[in-house]
Design a protein around this motif. Structure first.
Motif, PDB file in Angstrom:
ATOM      1  N   GLU A  60      -0.318   4.172  -2.425  1.00 41.69           N
ATOM      2  CA  GLU A  60      -1.391   5.077  -2.017  1.00 41.69           C
ATOM      3  C   GLU A  60      -0.997   5.913  -0.805  1.00 41.69           C
ATOM      4  O   GLU A  60      -1.268   7.116  -0.754  1.00 41.69           O
ATOM      5  CB  GLU A  60      -2.667   4.303  -1.711  1.00 41.69           C
ATOM      6  CG  GLU A  60      -3.811   5.206  -1.297  1.00 41.69           C
ATOM      7  CD  GLU A  60      -5.171   4.512  -1.279  1.00 41.69           C
ATOM      8  OE1 GLU A  60      -6.069   4.990  -0.549  1.00 41.69           O
ATOM      9  OE2 GLU A  60      -5.345   3.511  -1.995  1.00 41.69           O
ATOM     10  N   CYS A 108       0.812  -1.224   0.000  1.00 42.86           N
ATOM     11  CA  CYS A 108       0.000   0.000   0.000  1.00 42.86           C
ATOM     12  C   CYS A 108       0.844   1.272   0.000  1.00 42.86           C
ATOM     13  O   CYS A 108       0.294   2.363   0.172  1.00 42.86           O
ATOM     14  CB  CYS A 108      -0.936   0.008   1.217  1.00 42.86           C
ATOM     15  SG  CYS A 108      -2.332  -1.135   1.077  1.00 42.86           S
ATOM     16  N   LYS A 122      -6.182  -3.496   0.090  1.00 41.75           N
ATOM     17  CA  LYS A 122      -6.130  -2.778   1.361  1.00 41.75           C
ATOM     18  C   LYS A 122      -6.725  -3.621   2.493  1.00 41.75           C
ATOM     19  O   LYS A 122      -6.194  -3.621   3.615  1.00 41.75           O
ATOM     20  CB  LYS A 122      -6.857  -1.434   1.242  1.00 41.75           C
ATOM     21  CG  LYS A 122      -6.074  -0.418   0.423  1.00 41.75           C
ATOM     22  CD  LYS A 122      -6.601   0.990   0.573  1.00 41.75           C
ATOM     23  CE  LYS A 122      -7.882   1.200  -0.196  1.00 41.75           C
ATOM     24  NZ  LYS A 122      -8.280   2.627  -0.194  1.00 41.75           N
ATOM     25  N   LEU A 145      -4.191   4.994   5.921  1.00 43.37           N
ATOM     26  CA  LEU A 145      -5.213   4.279   5.158  1.00 43.37           C
ATOM     27  C   LEU A 145      -6.300   3.656   6.023  1.00 43.37           C
ATOM     28  O   LEU A 145      -7.425   3.485   5.556  1.00 43.37           O
ATOM     29  CB  LEU A 145      -4.555   3.183   4.307  1.00 43.37           C
ATOM     30  CG  LEU A 145      -3.518   3.649   3.280  1.00 43.37           C
ATOM     31  CD1 LEU A 145      -3.144   2.491   2.363  1.00 43.37           C
ATOM     32  CD2 LEU A 145      -4.027   4.830   2.460  1.00 43.37           C
ATOM     33  N   GLN A 155      -1.242   7.215  -5.334  1.00 43.21           N
ATOM     34  CA  GLN A 155      -1.809   6.310  -6.336  1.00 43.21           C
ATOM     35  C   GLN A 155      -2.739   5.320  -5.646  1.00 43.21           C
ATOM     36  O   GLN A 155      -2.361   4.684  -4.677  1.00 43.21           O
ATOM     37  CB  GLN A 155      -0.690   5.573  -7.077  1.00 43.21           C
ATOM     38  CG  GLN A 155       0.301   6.496  -7.763  1.00 43.21           C
ATOM     39  CD  GLN A 155       1.520   5.766  -8.272  1.00 43.21           C
ATOM     40  OE1 GLN A 155       1.612   4.546  -8.198  1.00 43.21           O
ATOM     41  NE2 GLN A 155       2.473   6.514  -8.793  1.00 43.21           N
ATOM     42  N   LYS A 156      -3.926   5.183  -6.140  1.00 40.30           N
ATOM     43  CA  LYS A 156      -4.931   4.369  -5.477  1.00 40.30           C
ATOM     44  C   LYS A 156      -4.561   2.889  -5.494  1.00 40.30           C
ATOM     45  O   LYS A 156      -4.033   2.369  -6.469  1.00 40.30           O
ATOM     46  CB  LYS A 156      -6.292   4.558  -6.141  1.00 40.30           C
ATOM     47  CG  LYS A 156      -6.877   5.954  -5.968  1.00 40.30           C
ATOM     48  CD  LYS A 156      -7.167   6.275  -4.501  1.00 40.30           C
ATOM     49  CE  LYS A 156      -8.296   5.419  -3.943  1.00 40.30           C
ATOM     50  NZ  LYS A 156      -8.595   5.784  -2.523  1.00 40.30           N
ATOM     51  N   VAL A 157      -4.885   2.222  -4.403  1.00 39.27           N
ATOM     52  CA  VAL A 157      -4.753   0.772  -4.274  1.00 39.27           C
ATOM     53  C   VAL A 157      -6.154   0.197  -4.160  1.00 39.27           C
ATOM     54  O   VAL A 157      -7.028   0.789  -3.504  1.00 39.27           O
ATOM     55  CB  VAL A 157      -3.911   0.407  -3.028  1.00 39.27           C
ATOM     56  CG1 VAL A 157      -3.923  -1.092  -2.783  1.00 39.27           C
ATOM     57  CG2 VAL A 157      -2.483   0.930  -3.184  1.00 39.27           C
ATOM     58  N   ASP A 158      -6.414  -0.932  -4.795  1.00 37.52           N
ATOM     59  CA  ASP A 158      -7.773  -1.486  -4.784  1.00 37.52           C
ATOM     60  C   ASP A 158      -8.167  -1.916  -3.374  1.00 37.52           C
ATOM     61  O   ASP A 158      -7.325  -2.227  -2.527  1.00 37.52           O
ATOM     62  CB  ASP A 158      -7.888  -2.663  -5.759  1.00 37.52           C
ATOM     63  CG  ASP A 158      -7.057  -3.863  -5.332  1.00 37.52           C
ATOM     64  OD1 ASP A 158      -7.549  -4.673  -4.537  1.00 37.52           O
ATOM     65  OD2 ASP A 158      -5.904  -3.979  -5.800  1.00 37.52           O
ATOM     66  N   GLU A 159      -9.454  -1.932  -3.136  1.00 40.86           N
ATOM     67  CA  GLU A 159      -9.988  -2.170  -1.793  1.00 40.86           C
ATOM     68  C   GLU A 159      -9.660  -3.563  -1.282  1.00 40.86           C
ATOM     69  O   GLU A 159      -9.442  -3.757  -0.075  1.00 40.86           O
ATOM     70  CB  GLU A 159     -11.504  -1.939  -1.785  1.00 40.86           C
ATOM     71  CG  GLU A 159     -11.894  -0.486  -1.978  1.00 40.86           C
ATOM     72  CD  GLU A 159     -11.297   0.431  -0.914  1.00 40.86           C
ATOM     73  OE1 GLU A 159     -11.306   0.039   0.277  1.00 40.86           O
ATOM     74  OE2 GLU A 159     -10.810   1.516  -1.276  1.00 40.86           O
TER      75      GLU A 159
END
Length: 219
Positions: free
Chosen positions: A110, A107, A122, A172, A115-119
């Motif tokens: 992000e 992670c 996470k 996060l 930069q986004k990390v998928d749910e």
């Protein structure tokens, strides 16, 4: 003289820098980023940092380098004690890396680079960090160091793993990861007050400017 390849933003590079500082070993540094050039792959088979060039050849993988330094330069041991006590330090080293550093790394993009990390990722990381810090709490002594009264390689790896893992958990997941291991927060604070650690942190801040430029040019 030893030659250390890597860059000051890398937490693994800084683990070796701190070990060298603690032991008072002279070395020179070649600053470079992980890469797949033929020249560097001849030194580091995976193109990763750090790599340590010795008079006998080049070593990679941080835990291997730490153990080499302790055997080649036995003063101020990072793996002190009898056979079992040394093995317990290696166990703590692996726990800090496998169950804190590596899950959190998934992670980093992000938490630190926007930069986004998928749910799903996470969710997996959050669960792994919970299990990791709880496992470390059961294994470590925190008296005041992980393996007892003496600073060891485990504390070096913990310092540069738990700090990033805690930052990921806070940013996060809004959790205080270190609260789950009594003594962990105090140990991290104590380590961060060391002069050699402060110097490494200053080097890291300066190097981060160049690293950000490098990332921008390769995005």
């Amino acid at each position: 003289m030893l030659t250390l390849y890597g860059f000051d933003v890398s937490n693994y590079f800084n683990m070796i820098k701190l070990a060298l500082a603690i032991k008072g070993i002279d070395y020179k540094t070649v600053i470079l980023y992980p890469n797949q050039s033929a020249e560097y792959l001849s030194k580091s088979p995976m193109g990763k940092v750090p790599a340590l060039e010795t008079e006998d050849g080049i070593l990679t993988e941080t835990n291997v380098i730490l153990e080499y330094l302790d055997e080649a330069y036995p003063d101020k041991p990072l793996y002190p004690g009898n056979t079992f006590e040394k093995a317990k330090i290696r166990e703590l080293v692996k726990m800090a890396e496998l169950y804190l550093e590596l899950p959190a790394r998934r992670c980093h993009s992000e938490a630190f680079f926007g930069q986004k990390v998928d749910e799903l990722t996470k969710k997996e990381v959050k669960r792994a960090l919970y299990k990791g810090i709880e496992g470390l709490a059961r294994c470590a002594q925190f008296n005041p160091y992980l393996a007892g009264e003496q600073l060891t390689a485990a504390d070096i790896v913990f310092l540069y793993s738990a700090d990033l893992a805690a930052a990921v958990a806070k940013k996060l997941f809004a959790i205080d990861l270190l609260e789950m291991a009594p003594g962990a927060k105090q140990l991290l604070s104590q380590l961060n007050q060391r002069e050699d650690v402060i110097k490494i942190a200053d080097d890291r801040k300066l190097a981060n400017v160049a690293f950000q430029k490098y990332l921008a040019s390769h995005s």
